[in-house]
Scaffold this motif. Structure first.
Motif, PDB file in Angstrom:
ATOM      1  N   ILE A 124       0.862  -1.181   0.000  1.00  0.00           N
ATOM      2  CA  ILE A 124       0.000   0.000   0.000  1.00  0.00           C
ATOM      3  C   ILE A 124       0.900   1.233   0.000  1.00  0.00           C
ATOM      4  N   THR A 125       0.720   2.078  -0.989  1.00  0.00           N
ATOM      5  CA  THR A 125       1.591   3.246  -1.146  1.00  0.00           C
ATOM      6  C   THR A 125       0.864   4.520  -0.744  1.00  0.00           C
ATOM      7  N   LEU A 126       1.445   5.233   0.213  1.00  0.00           N
ATOM      8  CA  LEU A 126       0.919   6.544   0.593  1.00  0.00           C
ATOM      9  C   LEU A 126       1.297   7.523  -0.503  1.00  0.00           C
ATOM     10  N   ASP A 127       0.315   8.163  -1.102  1.00  0.00           N
ATOM     11  CA  ASP A 127       0.592   9.040  -2.238  1.00  0.00           C
ATOM     12  C   ASP A 127      -0.203  10.334  -2.088  1.00  0.00           C
ATOM     13  N   ASN A 128       0.434  11.332  -1.498  1.00  0.00           N
ATOM     14  CA  ASN A 128      -0.181  12.645  -1.307  1.00  0.00           C
ATOM     15  C   ASN A 128       0.931  13.688  -1.368  1.00  0.00           C
ATOM     16  N   PRO A 129       1.336  14.076  -2.603  1.00  0.00           N
ATOM     17  CA  PRO A 129       2.481  14.981  -2.756  1.00  0.00           C
ATOM     18  C   PRO A 129       2.253  16.290  -2.006  1.00  0.00           C
ATOM     19  N   PRO A 130       3.337  16.958  -1.527  1.00  0.00           N
ATOM     20  CA  PRO A 130       4.726  16.561  -1.771  1.00  0.00           C
ATOM     21  C   PRO A 130       5.319  15.648  -0.708  1.00  0.00           C
ATOM     22  N   VAL A 131       4.684  15.530   0.482  1.00  0.00           N
ATOM     23  CA  VAL A 131       5.331  14.777   1.564  1.00  0.00           C
ATOM     24  C   VAL A 131       4.415  13.723   2.168  1.00  0.00           C
ATOM     25  N   ASN A 132       3.344  13.363   1.435  1.00  0.00           N
ATOM     26  CA  ASN A 132       2.417  12.326   1.890  1.00  0.00           C
ATOM     27  C   ASN A 132       1.800  12.648   3.250  1.00  0.00           C
ATOM     28  N   GLY A 133       1.371  13.904   3.407  1.00  0.00           N
ATOM     29  CA  GLY A 133       0.707  14.325   4.635  1.00  0.00           C
ATOM     30  C   GLY A 133      -0.582  13.553   4.845  1.00  0.00           C
ATOM     31  N   LEU A 134      -0.866  13.233   6.102  1.00  0.00           N
ATOM     32  CA  LEU A 134      -2.000  12.376   6.437  1.00  0.00           C
ATOM     33  C   LEU A 134      -3.294  13.174   6.552  1.00  0.00           C
ATOM     34  N   GLY A 135      -3.637  13.871   5.477  1.00  0.00           N
ATOM     35  CA  GLY A 135      -4.903  14.578   5.411  1.00  0.00           C
ATOM     36  C   GLY A 135      -6.062  13.607   5.285  1.00  0.00           C
ATOM     37  N   LEU A 136      -7.271  14.126   5.360  1.00  0.00           N
ATOM     38  CA  LEU A 136      -8.462  13.267   5.367  1.00  0.00           C
ATOM     39  C   LEU A 136      -8.537  12.389   4.132  1.00  0.00           C
ATOM     40  N   ALA A 137      -8.255  12.934   2.951  1.00  0.00           N
ATOM     41  CA  ALA A 137      -8.366  12.151   1.719  1.00  0.00           C
ATOM     42  C   ALA A 137      -7.429  10.946   1.750  1.00  0.00           C
ATOM     43  N   LEU A 138      -6.197  11.140   2.210  1.00  0.00           N
ATOM     44  CA  LEU A 138      -5.263  10.021   2.276  1.00  0.00           C
ATOM     45  C   LEU A 138      -5.680   9.029   3.349  1.00  0.00           C
ATOM     46  N   ARG A 139      -6.194   9.519   4.473  1.00  0.00           N
ATOM     47  CA  ARG A 139      -6.645   8.612   5.525  1.00  0.00           C
ATOM     48  C   ARG A 139      -7.775   7.706   5.013  1.00  0.00           C
ATOM     49  N   LEU A 140      -8.684   8.288   4.253  1.00  0.00           N
ATOM     50  CA  LEU A 140      -9.793   7.490   3.705  1.00  0.00           C
ATOM     51  C   LEU A 140      -9.274   6.412   2.754  1.00  0.00           C
ATOM     52  N   ARG A 141      -8.334   6.795   1.888  1.00  0.00           N
ATOM     53  CA  ARG A 141      -7.783   5.810   0.938  1.00  0.00           C
ATOM     54  C   ARG A 141      -7.018   4.713   1.674  1.00  0.00           C
ATOM     55  N   LEU A 142      -6.262   5.112   2.702  1.00  0.00           N
ATOM     56  CA  LEU A 142      -5.472   4.132   3.442  1.00  0.00           C
ATOM     57  C   LEU A 142      -6.379   3.166   4.199  1.00  0.00           C
ATOM     58  N   GLU A 143      -7.422   3.686   4.834  1.00  0.00           N
ATOM     59  CA  GLU A 143      -8.348   2.797   5.553  1.00  0.00           C
ATOM     60  C   GLU A 143      -8.996   1.802   4.593  1.00  0.00           C
ATOM     61  N   GLU A 144      -9.432   2.290   3.455  1.00  0.00           N
ATOM     62  CA  GLU A 144     -10.072   1.411   2.475  1.00  0.00           C
ATOM     63  C   GLU A 144      -9.120   0.308   2.030  1.00  0.00           C
ATOM     64  N   ALA A 145      -7.873   0.693   1.729  1.00  0.00           N
ATOM     65  CA  ALA A 145      -6.894  -0.289   1.262  1.00  0.00           C
ATOM     66  C   ALA A 145      -6.589  -1.322   2.342  1.00  0.00           C
ATOM     67  N   LEU A 146      -6.464  -0.881   3.590  1.00  0.00           N
ATOM     68  CA  LEU A 146      -6.175  -1.811   4.682  1.00  0.00           C
ATOM     69  C   LEU A 146      -7.308  -2.817   4.865  1.00  0.00           C
TER      70      LEU A 146
END
Length: 712
Positions: free
Chosen positions: A18-40
């Motif tokens: 599972i790749t964290l992809d939120n340029p430039p530093v992969n900050g754990l904003g809401l959109a990335l958290r949602l994608r990460l939870e879904e992938a997990l």
């Protein structure tokens, strides 16, 4: 829904990557958290997946939470970081973090929630939240002590230190370090853990580890007292100690709840508001208004510094630290030898203090050479003039380098006061000329004012900003005016400091009041440090241009006494050899009281509050004038200048942010009150609010409006 439709991860030999992809530093904003939870959740449910690896796209694993969301509802929206990390830790399948580039703040907290961690040995790791007035708020204070022990965890959390992964090789934080791809090693380790789980072994869950601390009560009492003494009243360091103590005294879940309660409280403090503002302002300052998006910086690898004095030596060190090849030019061998010795002593000192290895020190020194002529200019990508402040002398330098420099080379002046447009006119290439105003000592001070002339090319500005990042400076763009942003604002600040002496204050009272408020040094200690004779030269120049300016005659009195400051052991204060703190001077205080009598002023008790307001509001009003004139791009840039270069407390956010916190209407009213002071001070003129400040106060607008309105 099928895995193919979601495509939340890449399946490699039974491992879901599972790749964290939120340029430039992969900050754990809401959109990335949602994608990460879904992938997990998909990976945990997928029978084809035996183990999970978390990796980061781009230049690093993850730099933490998205600070832009910290005052938005998104920070509390589901999934929260706490819930997400709980999902990872509770996973029945092994989850391994593959760390490259950086794992900072919430990024390291994410990695610690995994069952194992593999890191590139050069990766940068840490929990720097204290520098934002916070503590880690997603389990960092509870998981880190369980992995590395209480003392190591406290040092990282309370000091906000970041370090390269290899320095924590034996700490227990990492299961494996590698000089190759951490992703490959993490996949191999994940499969190994999956085999162990299949054989009945339990996963190592960080929250289930125990924390042992001998004589914990005494240890934490000492740690709390130390944090308080070193934090100058900021609450986050002490709060960090409290939270690490939770890890030793409370069950894991209760410790998490206590940590989040503390984090939430700190998020509402004025200190966090100011520190967050500066954090975001420094990043905004990198944007050059009007610069076409397609503008590419020119390459800068070889530099020449003209001048080997204090400033030239410091600039040379700064450039070498950024990996540039540098030639220092001086007019005679003795001056060159002194400059090169200063550079060598700097690196030898850094080596003795353990900041550099012998190999690193020699590597830096190998980038530096000296010269008595300008021949190296012909090969340079950047030439920086760093001689004394004399326009004619600078003319001679720029005419020589103009004749030798290759087309496209940047020609920069380190002037702190002089007109860059005049300097550019000494060359046949004004488009390549700009100001690079370093602050002394240049190898230490973070601020770099990048001064844009009337004809400076966009490419040159883009190059200067990229160059500043490379050498680790905090860059702010300034237009051309006397003193640019910082030194121009410093003059009315110093004028008010002197006039306070006329009315009843003494130097140590003025300095004490503004230092208690948060400034690193008061105006009279700063004057002694810089040299009171230098201040006299600046006043003379300003009064020649504008005879209506009013300075206290006390400035000239101490200069006539030969009290030039620290360098001679006598200034506004007396400097006793072997004694750290300066002593108030009876001679100076007597002279100040005599000046009040000469003026016919009955000296009065002046409150610390009045001292702070007069100094601060002088900065604010001049800052507003600078915005009116377009010298600064935005009000937050002024805040960056003062917090990065003038000892203004970061947690107060800068002078313009302070104006917002106080309310421009209040600032405006107090300035009108101060305008009723002594006639000889021309108070009406001094305290006349800028037109922009008047406009915004009438509209009851704030600093954010000031940012938006600066060019209107």
């Amino acid at each position: 829904m099928s895995q193919q439709a979601l495509s939340p991860y890449q399946l490699v030999a039974g491992v879901a990557v599972i790749t964290l992809d939120n340029p430039p530093v992969n900050g754990l904003g809401l959109a990335l958290r949602l994608r990460l939870e879904e992938a997990l959740r998909v990976a945990i449910a997928d029978r084809a997946v035996r183990a999970i690896v978390l990796s980061g796209a781009g230049r690093g694993f993850c730099a933490g939470g998205d600070i832009t969301e910290f005052d938005l509802p998104a920070i509390t929206q589901s999934p929260s970081l706490m819930a997400l990390f709980g999902l990872i830790e509770d996973s029945p399948k092994p989850v391994v973090a593959a760390i490259h580039g950086m794992a900072l703040g919430g990024g390291l907290e994410l990695a610690m929630a995994c069952h194992a961690r593999v890191a590139h040995e050069q990766a940068l790791v840490g929990l720097p939240e204290v520098h934002l007035g916070l503590i880690p708020g997603a389990g960092g204070t509870q998981r880190l002590p369980r992995l590395v022990g209480v003392e190591t965890a406290l040092n990282l959390i309370v000091q906000g230190r970041t370090c390269q992964a290899y320095t924590m090789r034996d700490s227990g934080l990492f299961d494996q370090l590698t000089s190759d791809s951490p992703l490959d090693a993490a996949q191999a380790l994940a499969l190994k853990l999956a085999d162990q789980v299949g054989s009945g072994s339990a996963l190592r869950r960080t929250g289930q580890l125990s924390v042992h601390m001998h004589d914990a009560a005494a240890f934490f009492a000492y740690a709390r007292a130390t944090a308080k003494a070193q934090s100058r009243g900021l609450p986050a360091p002490e709060a960090g100690v409290d939270c690490v103590e939770f890890a030793t005294t409370l069950p894991f879940q209760q410790g998490l709840e206590g940590e989040f309660e503390v984090f939430s409280r700190l998020r509402t403090t004025a200190q966090f508001a100011g520190l967050r503002h500066v954090f975001l302002a420094e990043r905004k300052a990198l944007e050059v208004e009007g610069l076409p998006s397609a503008t590419s910086p020119r390459p800068v690898e070889r530099a020449v510094v003209i001048g080997g004095g204090t400033m030239g030596s410091g600039i040379t060190i700064s450039l070498a630290n950024g990996g540039l090849s540098v030639t220092m030019v001086e007019r005679d061998q003795n001056a060159l030898d002194r400059g090169l010795m200063t550079v060598r002593q700097h690196y030898e000192g850094a080596q003795k203090k353990g900041r550099l290895s012998a190999q690193q020190a020699e590597q830096q020194l190998s980038l530096i050479k000296g010269a008595l002529d300008y021949q190296g200019v012909a090969e340079a990508d950047l030439v920086i003039e760093a001689i004394f402040e004399d326009l004619q002398a600078k003319r001679e330098v720029f005419e020589q380098i103009d004749a030798l420099a290759r087309p496209g080379a940047l020609l920069a002046s380190n002037t702190s006061m002089l007109d860059i447009n005049q300097i550019a006119a000494f060359t046949g290439r004004p488009q390549d000329v700009l100001g690079l105003h370093f602050f002394s000592p240049a190898q230490v001070m973070k601020l770099l004012e990048v001064v844009e002339g009337e004809r400076t090319a966009p490419e040159v500005m883009a190059t200067a900003m990229a160059f500043a990042r490379r050498i680790g400076k905090t860059a702010v763009v300034s237009g051309v005016c006397e003193g640019f942003i910082g030194n121009r604002m410093l003059q009315p600040y110093m004028m008010q400091a002197g006039l306070l002496l006329d009315e009843g204050a003494l130097p140590h009272q003025v300095d004490r009041a503004i230092e208690r408020w948060g400034m690193a040094m008061g105006p009279f200690r700063v004057s002694d440090l810089a040299g009171n004779d230098l201040g006299a030269q600046i006043r003379e120049q300003r009064l020649t241009q504008n005879p209506n300016l009013v300075y206290s005659r006390n400035f000239d009195a101490i200069t006539r006494m030969g009290r030039f400051g620290q360098k001679v052991g006598r200034g506004w204060y007396d400097y006793v050899p072997g004694q750290r703190a300066p002593e108030p001077s009876g001679e100076v205080n007597a002279a100040i009281e005599a000046e009040s009598r000469r003026l016919g002023i009955q000296r009065r008790i002046i409150s610390d509050e009045e001292i702070v307001e007069r100094l601060l509001f002088a900065l604010i009003n001049e800052g507003a004038k600078i915005l009116e004139e377009g010298i600064a791009q935005r009000s937050s840039d002024i805040d960056v200048v003062y917090t990065a270069g003038y000892g203004f407390p970061r947690w107060r956010g800068g002078p313009m942010f302070c104006a917002d916190q106080l309310g421009l209407k209040y600032v405006f009213a107090r300035m009108r009150h101060f305008a009723g002071g002594h006639d000889y001070q021309r108070c009406e003129d001094f305290w006349r609010p800028s037109a922009l400040l008047c406009q915004l106060a009438e509209r009851e607008q704030s600093s954010s409006a000031l940012n938006q309105s600066e060019k209107s």
